[in-house]
Scaffold this motif. Structure first.
Motif, PDB file in Angstrom:
ATOM      1  N   THR A   1     -16.490 -10.833 -32.188  1.00 22.29           N
ATOM      2  CA  THR A   1     -17.773 -10.688 -32.872  1.00 22.29           C
ATOM      3  C   THR A   1     -17.850  -9.421 -33.720  1.00 22.29           C
ATOM      4  OG1 THR A   1     -18.745  -9.502 -30.994  1.00 22.29           O
ATOM      5  CG2 THR A   1     -18.973 -11.908 -31.007  1.00 22.29           C
TER       6      THR A   1
ATOM      7  N   GLN B   1     -23.644 -25.266 -23.711  1.00 21.15           N
ATOM      8  CA  GLN B   1     -23.453 -24.056 -24.514  1.00 21.15           C
ATOM      9  C   GLN B   1     -23.733 -22.803 -23.690  1.00 21.15           C
ATOM     10  OE1 GLN B   1     -22.439 -23.921 -27.903  1.00 21.15           O
ATOM     11  NE2 GLN B   1     -21.996 -26.071 -27.560  1.00 21.15           N
ATOM     12  N   LEU B   2     -24.757 -22.869 -22.867  1.00 20.14           N
ATOM     13  CA  LEU B   2     -25.151 -21.696 -22.084  1.00 20.14           C
ATOM     14  C   LEU B   2     -24.090 -21.290 -21.062  1.00 20.14           C
ATOM     15  CD1 LEU B   2     -28.926 -22.490 -21.446  1.00 20.14           C
ATOM     16  CD2 LEU B   2     -28.012 -20.725 -22.957  1.00 20.14           C
TER      17      LEU B   2
ATOM     18  N   GLN C   1     -14.869 -16.207 -24.263  1.00 17.87           N
ATOM     19  CA  GLN C   1     -14.274 -14.893 -23.973  1.00 17.87           C
ATOM     20  C   GLN C   1     -12.783 -15.025 -23.695  1.00 17.87           C
ATOM     21  OE1 GLN C   1     -16.979 -13.705 -20.701  1.00 17.87           O
ATOM     22  NE2 GLN C   1     -17.278 -11.804 -21.840  1.00 17.87           N
TER      23      GLN C   1
ATOM     24  N   SER D   1     -20.749 -22.196 -21.154  1.00 25.43           N
ATOM     25  CA  SER D   1     -19.355 -22.223 -21.613  1.00 25.43           C
ATOM     26  C   SER D   1     -18.895 -20.900 -22.218  1.00 25.43           C
ATOM     27  CB  SER D   1     -19.164 -23.343 -22.640  1.00 25.43           C
ATOM     28  OG  SER D   1     -19.999 -23.148 -23.774  1.00 25.43           O
ATOM     29  N   TYR D   2     -19.741 -19.878 -22.196  1.00 27.47           N
ATOM     30  CA  TYR D   2     -19.365 -18.604 -22.807  1.00 27.47           C
ATOM     31  C   TYR D   2     -18.087 -17.999 -22.221  1.00 27.47           C
ATOM     32  CZ  TYR D   2     -19.481 -13.732 -24.199  1.00 27.47           C
ATOM     33  OH  TYR D   2     -19.142 -12.497 -24.684  1.00 27.47           O
ATOM     34  N   PRO D   3     -17.838 -18.070 -20.913  1.00 27.88           N
ATOM     35  CA  PRO D   3     -16.578 -17.504 -20.392  1.00 27.88           C
ATOM     36  C   PRO D   3     -15.333 -18.066 -21.068  1.00 27.88           C
ATOM     37  CG  PRO D   3     -18.086 -17.916 -18.584  1.00 27.88           C
ATOM     38  CD  PRO D   3     -18.718 -18.512 -19.808  1.00 27.88           C
TER      39      PRO D   3
ATOM     40  N   TYR E   1     -23.209 -15.864 -29.253  1.00 29.75           N
ATOM     41  CA  TYR E   1     -22.602 -17.169 -29.004  1.00 29.75           C
ATOM     42  C   TYR E   1     -23.671 -18.250 -28.861  1.00 29.75           C
ATOM     43  CZ  TYR E   1     -20.415 -20.995 -26.486  1.00 29.75           C
ATOM     44  OH  TYR E   1     -19.999 -22.248 -26.085  1.00 29.75           O
ATOM     45  N   CYS E   2     -24.768 -17.918 -28.212  1.00 28.82           N
ATOM     46  CA  CYS E   2     -25.829 -18.896 -27.965  1.00 28.82           C
ATOM     47  C   CYS E   2     -26.587 -19.284 -29.230  1.00 28.82           C
ATOM     48  CB  CYS E   2     -26.799 -18.375 -26.901  1.00 28.82           C
ATOM     49  SG  CYS E   2     -26.096 -18.388 -25.232  1.00 28.82           S
TER      50      CYS E   2
ATOM     51  N   SER F   1     -25.882  -8.708 -27.709  1.00 28.42           N
ATOM     52  CA  SER F   1     -24.729  -8.987 -26.853  1.00 28.42           C
ATOM     53  C   SER F   1     -23.908 -10.132 -27.433  1.00 28.42           C
ATOM     54  CB  SER F   1     -25.185  -9.361 -25.444  1.00 28.42           C
ATOM     55  OG  SER F   1     -25.825 -10.631 -25.435  1.00 28.42           O
ATOM     56  N   ASP F   2     -22.627 -10.174 -27.083  1.00 31.79           N
ATOM     57  CA  ASP F   2     -21.771 -11.266 -27.532  1.00 31.79           C
ATOM     58  C   ASP F   2     -22.281 -12.608 -27.015  1.00 31.79           C
ATOM     59  OD1 ASP F   2     -20.272  -9.350 -28.738  1.00 31.79           O
ATOM     60  OD2 ASP F   2     -18.532  -9.532 -27.410  1.00 31.79           O
ATOM     61  N   TYR F   3     -22.817 -12.618 -25.809  1.00 30.60           N
ATOM     62  CA  TYR F   3     -23.349 -13.857 -25.244  1.00 30.60           C
ATOM     63  C   TYR F   3     -24.528 -14.370 -26.066  1.00 30.60           C
ATOM     64  CZ  TYR F   3     -25.515 -17.099 -21.931  1.00 30.60           C
ATOM     65  OH  TYR F   3     -26.063 -18.210 -21.346  1.00 30.60           O
TER      66      TYR F   3
END
Length: 274
Positions: free
Chosen positions: A116, A102-103, A110, A105-107, A38-39, A33-35
């Motif tokens: 990605t 970091q966990l 996006q 701030s993903y929105p 990102y992580c 996943s993109d999330y």
């Protein structure tokens, strides 16, 4: 997550064969996943904070003459216990502030359009975007740093970072939790203005922290590759800022020195150390 079930689908969508790097990226990221991608920043930051300062710390404790001669403040040496305490304090902030940030701030990633998928960016695109990120971060960080040196900002927040008057690499991210959050804004502005690929974003986050560790290393090596970067501040430039501490109204530069020069806060430090 890539919108292709197989490499042939990706080839058909792009209208060309994948490069070697794109094939590697497909095999690694297609089902993630993109999330999750990102992580990866959490892992990269942990590795940078933990490993990059180690070589100089090791050499300092060994007291090799070819290294000691380049220490900017040779009279100040931390013990192993003091160095480890600094690392523990940084890791405490990492797990309590940096990681959770970091966990959640993903929105925002996006929203600004960090991608990605394929195709991967060219090296020219990556380097040009990284340059923009460094310049934007440097300018905004300069003004935030100056603000943190007013009486309120220093006493309430920034004094924590200045506890190390002769900084070491591990002390680069050592700061008050509020400063960590505030200085996340300049780091985010560049990617928000010129969004790129997640790989570029990974490189940006890692390189910015590596640069900060270099600037706080406490050593000035004459043959360092950074000597060839125009307007690069470096360890000697920033070490003076830490040495002066609360009273410092100069050398606020994050990476480059042009803001200090333009706004009259640059301090020539070579004569000072001599």
């Amino acid at each position: 997550m890539l919108p292709y079930a197989s490499i042939p689908e990706a080839v058909a969508a792009l209208g060309r064969n994948l490069t070697f790097a794109e094939t590697l990226w497909f095999n690694y990221s297609a089902a993630k996943s993109d999330y999750f991608l990102y992580c990866h920043n959490i892992l990269f930051l942990f590795l940078v904070f933990s490993l990059v300062p180690l070589p100089l710390v090791f050499l300092e404790f060994k007291r090799f003459s070819f290294v000691s001669s380049h220490k900017i403040q040779p009279k100040v040496r931390l013990s192993l216990a003091e160095t480890f305490k600094c690392y523990k304090d940084v890791m405490r902030m990492f797990f309590l502030v940096v990681g959770p940030l970091q966990l959640i701030s993903y929105p925002s990633i996006q929203m600004i359009g960090i991608r990605t998928g394929l195709p991967l960016p060219s090296w020219r695109e990556i380097l040009s975007q990284l340059l923009v990120y460094f310049l934007v971060e440097d300018y905004t960080n300069y003004w935030i740093h100056r603000f943190l040196h007013n009486d309120w900002g220093y006493e309430k927040i920034h004094r924590v970072h200045h506890e190390y008057h002769a900084p070491i690499g591990f002390a680069a991210p050592y700061a008050h939790w509020a400063e960590i959050l505030i200085l996340g804004i300049p780091s985010f502005l560049g990617p928000a203005m010129v969004p790129g690929h997640i790989i570029t974003f990974w490189l940006w986050i890692a390189l910015r922290q590596i640069e900060a560790i270099d600037t706080h290393s406490g050593y000035d090596f004459p043959r360092s590759i950074t000597k060839y970067i125009p307007f690069y501040g470096g360890a000697e430039y920033h070490d003076y800022h830490h040495y002066v501490g609360r009273q410092s109204q100069s050398n606020f530069a994050s990476v480059f020195t042009y803001c200090d020069y333009i706004y009259g806060t640059d301090k020539v430090i070579s004569s000072f150390w001599n």
